[in-house]
Design a protein around this motif. Structure first.
Motif, PDB file in Angstrom:
ATOM      1  N   SER A 226     -55.193 -32.790 -16.853  1.00  0.00           N
ATOM      2  CA  SER A 226     -54.052 -33.663 -17.187  1.00  0.00           C
ATOM      3  C   SER A 226     -52.782 -33.119 -16.386  1.00  0.00           C
ATOM      4  O   SER A 226     -52.510 -32.154 -15.992  1.00  0.00           O
ATOM      5  CB  SER A 226     -53.578 -33.282 -18.850  1.00  0.00           C
ATOM      6  OG  SER A 226     -52.518 -33.671 -19.035  1.00  0.00           O
ATOM      7  N   THR A 227     -52.277 -34.376 -16.142  1.00  0.00           N
ATOM      8  CA  THR A 227     -50.976 -34.229 -15.052  1.00  0.00           C
ATOM      9  C   THR A 227     -49.571 -34.390 -15.971  1.00  0.00           C
ATOM     10  O   THR A 227     -48.760 -34.411 -15.429  1.00  0.00           O
ATOM     11  CB  THR A 227     -50.714 -35.215 -13.983  1.00  0.00           C
ATOM     12  OG1 THR A 227     -50.961 -36.601 -14.680  1.00  0.00           O
ATOM     13  CG2 THR A 227     -52.180 -34.936 -12.998  1.00  0.00           C
ATOM     14  N   SER A 228     -49.794 -34.237 -17.196  1.00  0.00           N
ATOM     15  CA  SER A 228     -48.544 -34.350 -18.052  1.00  0.00           C
ATOM     16  C   SER A 228     -47.518 -33.414 -17.622  1.00  0.00           C
ATOM     17  O   SER A 228     -47.664 -32.187 -17.864  1.00  0.00           O
ATOM     18  CB  SER A 228     -49.076 -34.381 -19.688  1.00  0.00           C
ATOM     19  OG  SER A 228     -47.622 -34.491 -20.206  1.00  0.00           O
ATOM     20  N   PRO A 229     -46.184 -33.879 -17.511  1.00  0.00           N
ATOM     21  CA  PRO A 229     -45.198 -32.877 -16.917  1.00  0.00           C
ATOM     22  C   PRO A 229     -45.050 -31.831 -17.934  1.00  0.00           C
ATOM     23  O   PRO A 229     -44.787 -30.694 -17.764  1.00  0.00           O
ATOM     24  CB  PRO A 229     -44.136 -33.771 -16.355  1.00  0.00           C
ATOM     25  CG  PRO A 229     -44.668 -35.025 -16.173  1.00  0.00           C
ATOM     26  CD  PRO A 229     -45.790 -35.450 -17.263  1.00  0.00           C
ATOM     27  N   ALA A 230     -44.839 -32.044 -19.260  1.00  0.00           N
ATOM     28  CA  ALA A 230     -44.694 -31.432 -20.407  1.00  0.00           C
ATOM     29  C   ALA A 230     -45.969 -31.223 -20.972  1.00  0.00           C
ATOM     30  O   ALA A 230     -46.746 -32.170 -21.143  1.00  0.00           O
ATOM     31  CB  ALA A 230     -43.768 -31.806 -21.368  1.00  0.00           C
ATOM     32  N   ARG A 231     -46.464 -29.898 -21.477  1.00  0.00           N
ATOM     33  CA  ARG A 231     -47.546 -29.565 -22.135  1.00  0.00           C
ATOM     34  C   ARG A 231     -47.551 -30.329 -23.450  1.00  0.00           C
ATOM     35  O   ARG A 231     -46.834 -30.081 -24.041  1.00  0.00           O
ATOM     36  CB  ARG A 231     -47.704 -28.150 -22.134  1.00  0.00           C
ATOM     37  CG  ARG A 231     -49.125 -27.883 -22.541  1.00  0.00           C
ATOM     38  CD  ARG A 231     -49.260 -26.181 -22.580  1.00  0.00           C
ATOM     39  NE  ARG A 231     -50.639 -25.943 -23.084  1.00  0.00           N
ATOM     40  CZ  ARG A 231     -51.758 -26.019 -22.229  1.00  0.00           C
ATOM     41  NH1 ARG A 231     -51.589 -26.189 -20.851  1.00  0.00           N
ATOM     42  NH2 ARG A 231     -52.862 -25.629 -22.792  1.00  0.00           N
ATOM     43  N   THR A 233     -48.195 -30.366 -27.366  1.00  0.00           N
ATOM     44  CA  THR A 233     -48.651 -29.652 -28.385  1.00  0.00           C
ATOM     45  C   THR A 233     -49.402 -30.538 -29.563  1.00  0.00           C
ATOM     46  O   THR A 233     -49.376 -31.922 -29.407  1.00  0.00           O
ATOM     47  CB  THR A 233     -47.460 -28.989 -29.063  1.00  0.00           C
ATOM     48  OG1 THR A 233     -46.704 -30.275 -29.520  1.00  0.00           O
ATOM     49  CG2 THR A 233     -46.500 -28.215 -28.005  1.00  0.00           C
ATOM     50  N   ALA A 234     -49.683 -29.974 -30.456  1.00  0.00           N
ATOM     51  CA  ALA A 234     -50.537 -30.748 -31.616  1.00  0.00           C
ATOM     52  C   ALA A 234     -49.602 -31.582 -32.321  1.00  0.00           C
ATOM     53  O   ALA A 234     -49.834 -32.653 -32.695  1.00  0.00           O
ATOM     54  CB  ALA A 234     -51.203 -29.811 -32.643  1.00  0.00           C
ATOM     55  N   ASP A 235     -48.318 -30.655 -32.565  1.00  0.00           N
ATOM     56  CA  ASP A 235     -47.131 -31.791 -33.086  1.00  0.00           C
ATOM     57  C   ASP A 235     -46.607 -32.911 -32.444  1.00  0.00           C
ATOM     58  O   ASP A 235     -46.675 -34.187 -32.986  1.00  0.00           O
ATOM     59  CB  ASP A 235     -45.825 -30.877 -33.479  1.00  0.00           C
ATOM     60  CG  ASP A 235     -46.331 -30.145 -34.644  1.00  0.00           C
ATOM     61  OD1 ASP A 235     -47.119 -30.003 -35.358  1.00  0.00           O
ATOM     62  OD2 ASP A 235     -45.296 -29.214 -34.764  1.00  0.00           O
ATOM     63  N   ALA A 236     -46.610 -32.879 -31.201  1.00  0.00           N
ATOM     64  CA  ALA A 236     -46.314 -34.034 -30.081  1.00  0.00           C
ATOM     65  C   ALA A 236     -47.390 -35.109 -30.162  1.00  0.00           C
ATOM     66  O   ALA A 236     -47.035 -36.168 -30.305  1.00  0.00           O
ATOM     67  CB  ALA A 236     -46.100 -33.564 -29.118  1.00  0.00           C
ATOM     68  N   MET A 237     -48.414 -34.113 -30.193  1.00  0.00           N
ATOM     69  CA  MET A 237     -49.885 -35.301 -29.989  1.00  0.00           C
ATOM     70  C   MET A 237     -49.715 -36.144 -31.390  1.00  0.00           C
ATOM     71  O   MET A 237     -50.174 -37.423 -31.367  1.00  0.00           O
ATOM     72  CB  MET A 237     -50.852 -34.618 -29.547  1.00  0.00           C
ATOM     73  CG  MET A 237     -52.101 -35.464 -29.669  1.00  0.00           C
ATOM     74  SD  MET A 237     -51.835 -36.619 -28.096  1.00  0.00           S
ATOM     75  CE  MET A 237     -52.737 -35.578 -27.021  1.00  0.00           C
ATOM     76  N   THR A 238     -49.623 -35.408 -32.498  1.00  0.00           N
ATOM     77  CA  THR A 238     -49.553 -36.256 -34.027  1.00  0.00           C
ATOM     78  C   THR A 238     -48.653 -37.347 -34.019  1.00  0.00           C
ATOM     79  O   THR A 238     -48.909 -38.405 -34.447  1.00  0.00           O
ATOM     80  CB  THR A 238     -49.414 -35.060 -34.868  1.00  0.00           C
ATOM     81  OG1 THR A 238     -50.497 -34.336 -34.940  1.00  0.00           O
ATOM     82  CG2 THR A 238     -49.467 -35.774 -36.446  1.00  0.00           C
ATOM     83  N   ALA A 239     -47.241 -36.993 -33.449  1.00  0.00           N
ATOM     84  CA  ALA A 239     -46.338 -37.949 -33.469  1.00  0.00           C
ATOM     85  C   ALA A 239     -46.545 -39.178 -32.758  1.00  0.00           C
ATOM     86  O   ALA A 239     -46.554 -40.315 -32.964  1.00  0.00           O
ATOM     87  CB  ALA A 239     -45.139 -37.261 -33.141  1.00  0.00           C
ATOM     88  N   GLY A 285     -56.152 -25.464 -19.526  1.00  0.00           N
ATOM     89  CA  GLY A 285     -54.998 -25.981 -18.540  1.00  0.00           C
ATOM     90  C   GLY A 285     -54.004 -24.909 -18.199  1.00  0.00           C
ATOM     91  O   GLY A 285     -53.927 -23.952 -18.883  1.00  0.00           O
ATOM     92  N   SER A 286     -53.182 -24.986 -17.141  1.00  0.00           N
ATOM     93  CA  SER A 286     -52.439 -23.918 -16.694  1.00  0.00           C
ATOM     94  C   SER A 286     -51.031 -24.171 -17.456  1.00  0.00           C
ATOM     95  O   SER A 286     -50.146 -23.454 -16.996  1.00  0.00           O
ATOM     96  CB  SER A 286     -52.142 -24.078 -15.283  1.00  0.00           C
ATOM     97  OG  SER A 286     -51.936 -25.206 -14.886  1.00  0.00           O
ATOM     98  N   GLY A 287     -50.752 -24.994 -18.330  1.00  0.00           N
ATOM     99  CA  GLY A 287     -49.471 -25.376 -18.955  1.00  0.00           C
ATOM    100  C   GLY A 287     -48.678 -26.115 -18.130  1.00  0.00           C
ATOM    101  O   GLY A 287     -49.047 -26.898 -17.157  1.00  0.00           O
ATOM    102  N   ALA A 288     -47.494 -26.336 -18.517  1.00  0.00           N
ATOM    103  CA  ALA A 288     -46.490 -27.259 -17.851  1.00  0.00           C
ATOM    104  C   ALA A 288     -46.371 -27.025 -16.205  1.00  0.00           C
ATOM    105  O   ALA A 288     -46.363 -25.813 -15.473  1.00  0.00           O
ATOM    106  CB  ALA A 288     -45.067 -27.112 -18.302  1.00  0.00           C
ATOM    107  N   ARG A 289     -46.681 -27.898 -15.446  1.00  0.00           N
ATOM    108  CA  ARG A 289     -46.621 -27.762 -14.199  1.00  0.00           C
ATOM    109  C   ARG A 289     -44.993 -27.413 -13.643  1.00  0.00           C
ATOM    110  O   ARG A 289     -44.231 -27.212 -14.381  1.00  0.00           O
ATOM    111  CB  ARG A 289     -46.471 -29.097 -13.533  1.00  0.00           C
ATOM    112  CG  ARG A 289     -47.808 -29.930 -13.522  1.00  0.00           C
ATOM    113  CD  ARG A 289     -47.854 -31.122 -12.704  1.00  0.00           C
ATOM    114  NE  ARG A 289     -46.897 -32.036 -13.088  1.00  0.00           N
ATOM    115  CZ  ARG A 289     -46.013 -32.364 -12.363  1.00  0.00           C
ATOM    116  NH1 ARG A 289     -45.765 -32.138 -10.951  1.00  0.00           N
ATOM    117  NH2 ARG A 289     -44.978 -33.442 -12.783  1.00  0.00           N
TER     118      ARG A 289
END
Lengths: 409, 158
Positions: A226-231, A233-239, A285-289
């Motif tokens: 994943s290249t998402s700049p912000a990692r 979270t389960a909460d963000a994904m639920t929203a 993953g390595s977390g936020a880039r």
């Protein structure tokens, strides 16, 4: 080889049968809670997206699914006896989902993702059946498929890539993750778009969730790639899954918009389970880039880059640089995923067509720039945004701009 | 200096290339028909026509225009000789405060120039992008319908 394939196909053909046991159940036979459960499951499966034509009646079929092998039209799932599921018994329905076989014993094209639905529990299949058989019957003959591959060869494809069998949970795992995995892998069929496919259209299981292509859009990687700049979270994904918006990430667009619209009707704990599973796919993953390297000083920029920066300042910055919390504030583009993807198609689609709410939907809005920017300007802007993301330049941006335009005309 | 083509005339303007067209129209060229509503491309009060497309002038940098033809509501007609779109809006008395109306007329004009045979549903869909806070939507829709008929019969008679 061809002879061998035919032999395999022949062997598979000979085992096909028409199930004549069991007539379709009378609609009064379904208790309300079964139907409601089926409605939830149908929403998780996003069934309506491929089984509803543009401006057509829900589930009445006719939506064109284009594949590299031709166009498959979503079938009519309403209980109309002549053109829908009206004559289907529950056993036939179960066999279609679990084995990819139609009511005449024919092999179904895997555009219908039975490679995922095979994992479904019988009870859930029964609830889906109850839901569909209690819709208003709609007489709608869908157009004939234009697939160039004969159905007999689907038997060969199945031998190679299709592994029927119900989902089995690992009892030692967190029950919420297990529930999420079950829903995402079976009905949710997330991998159908987010996993790349091989030349024969089968998902590359060894590259699960590495990102795929669908309908001119890129379905981003959900795994460690994943290249998402912000990692996430389960909460963000639920929203994101239940509203289509996650503040620090994205607004659902393209084919994903329908998915999130449907998931908005699904009970929260199921969405949370799917979200937890989706986020767990990137556990390695390595977390936020790291913040991308800043661009060179203005003097060192190419002309197209200067032009892209000007267009950004005049057309985009007013919203995207004012902060998400402000009135009209849009996602800061350092957080946007579209410029970080391997191909420019998503970014171009969004700039061209904007984000337009469905009638009656809560506001989410970005104006279309199709008439504002010429193809050359669109190319400059997209190239500039890519450069600002810190990733190496895309190739073929002008062609992708033309392609996105043709897709709309 | 940047050269722009506004309502059929070439105009020289002295402004940064990323300046939104709306600011140049109103601040430098005295064309006050297009309005500043939100400045974010969300309300449509600033709508003008660029090469046949309705665009939000508040989010269109002048560097993006090149030689493309820009038309504003001033280009549709005059007080003494209003164009068919302006005439239809007057006849239906479609303005209350009037702030959104130039943008409404320009979006409708772009739509009808492309195809005057639009259905009511198409009018609603296209015009849905422009907002009116007074609530004269029904009159605006009638005015656009009236303009469509006028433009159809004008086309038919030539």
């Amino acid at each position: 080889v061809l002879v061998l394939l035919c032999a395999i196909a022949g062997a598979a053909c000979s085992t096909r049968t028409v199930i004549d046991s069991g007539a379709p159940a009378a609609t009064t036979a379904f208790p309300k809670d079964r139907i409601a459960k089926g409605a939830t499951l149908a929403a998780i499966g996003d069934c309506a997206s491929c089984h509803t034509a543009k401006d057509g009646k829900p589930y009445a079929g006719g939506f064109p699914v284009s594949t590299p092998f031709g166009t498959v039209y979503g079938t009519n799932l309403t209980p109309d006896p002549a053109t829908g599921l009206g004559r289907w018994s529950e056993a036939e329905f179960r066999r279609a989902l679990r084995e990819g076989i139609g009511d005449h014993g024919e092999h179904l094209y895997p555009a219908f993702p039975y490679d995922h639905f095979t994992l479904l529990h019988d009870d859930d299949i029964g609830a889906l059946y109850a839901f569909l058989m209690t819709r208003d019957p709609v007489r709608n003959e869908v157009p004939a498929n234009t697939v160039i591959v004969p159905r007999a060869f689907v038997a060969v494809w199945k031998k190679l890539y299709f592994h029927p069998g119900e989902f089995r949970a690992d009892p030692s795992r967190d029950p919420r993750l297990v529930r999420g995995e079950y829903l995402a892998e079976s009905l949710g069929h997330c991998g159908a778009c987010h996993t790349p496919r091989n030349k024969l259209g089968a998902e590359k299981k060894d590259e699960a969730y590495a990102g795929g292509e669908v309908g001119g859009w890129h379905a981003p990687a959900l795994n460690a790639g994943s290249t998402s700049p912000a990692r996430w979270t389960a909460d963000a994904m639920t929203a994101y899954l239940s509203t289509g918006i996650a503040d620090d990430h994205a607004i659902a667009a393209g084919p994903m918009a329908g998915v999130t619209r449907n998931l908005g009707h699904v009970p929260k704990d199921d969405v949370e389970a799917i979200a937890a599973y989706a986020v767990s796919l990137n556990s390695g993953g390595s977390g936020a880039r790291a913040a991308p390297a800043r661009r060179a000083a203005a003097g060192d920029r190419a002309d197209s880059d200067v032009n892209g920066a000007r267009i950004y300042a005049g057309a985009c910055g007013d919203c995207h640089d004012r902060g998400r919390a402000a009135d009209g504030g849009a996602l800061p583009l350092q957080l946007a995923i579209a410029p970080t993807l391997p191909v420019p198609s998503n970014l171009i689609h969004i700039v061209r067509d904007g984000i337009v709410p469905q009638a009656g939907e809560r506001s989410r809005w970005m104006p279309s720039f199709a008439g504002t920017l010429t193809d050359a300007e669109m190319t400059d802007l997209v190239t500039f945004l890519r450069a600002n993301s810190g990733y190496p330049p895309w190739t073929g941006v002008p062609a992708a701009v033309r392609e996105a335009k043709q897709a709309r005309e | 200096m940047i050269e722009l083509n506004i309502n059929g005339r070439t105009q020289q303007v002295d402004a940064d290339p990323d300046t939104p067209l709306l600011y140049v129209l109103r601040g430098q060229l005295g064309l006050n028909g297009a309005k500043f509503g939100c400045g974010l491309g969300q309300c449509g009060a600033c709508t003008v026509i660029v090469d046949g497309n309705a665009v939000f002038s508040c989010i269109t940098p002048i560097s993006a225009l090149g030689t493309r033809a820009v038309r504003t509501v001033e280009g549709l007609g005059t007080i003494d000789n209003p164009g068919p779109m302006q005439r239809a809006f007057i006849e239906e008395q479609a303005a209350q405060c009037g702030y959104c109306i130039p943008g409404m007329m320009m979006r409708a004009q772009a739509m009808l120039e492309r195809n005057p045979n639009v259905s009511e549903a198409e009018i609603r869909k296209t015009m849905g992008v422009n907002l009116c806070r007074c609530g004269t939507h029904m009159r605006i829709l009638k005015a656009v319908g009236r303009a469509a008929n006028a433009m159809k019969s004008a086309k038919g008679s030539t």
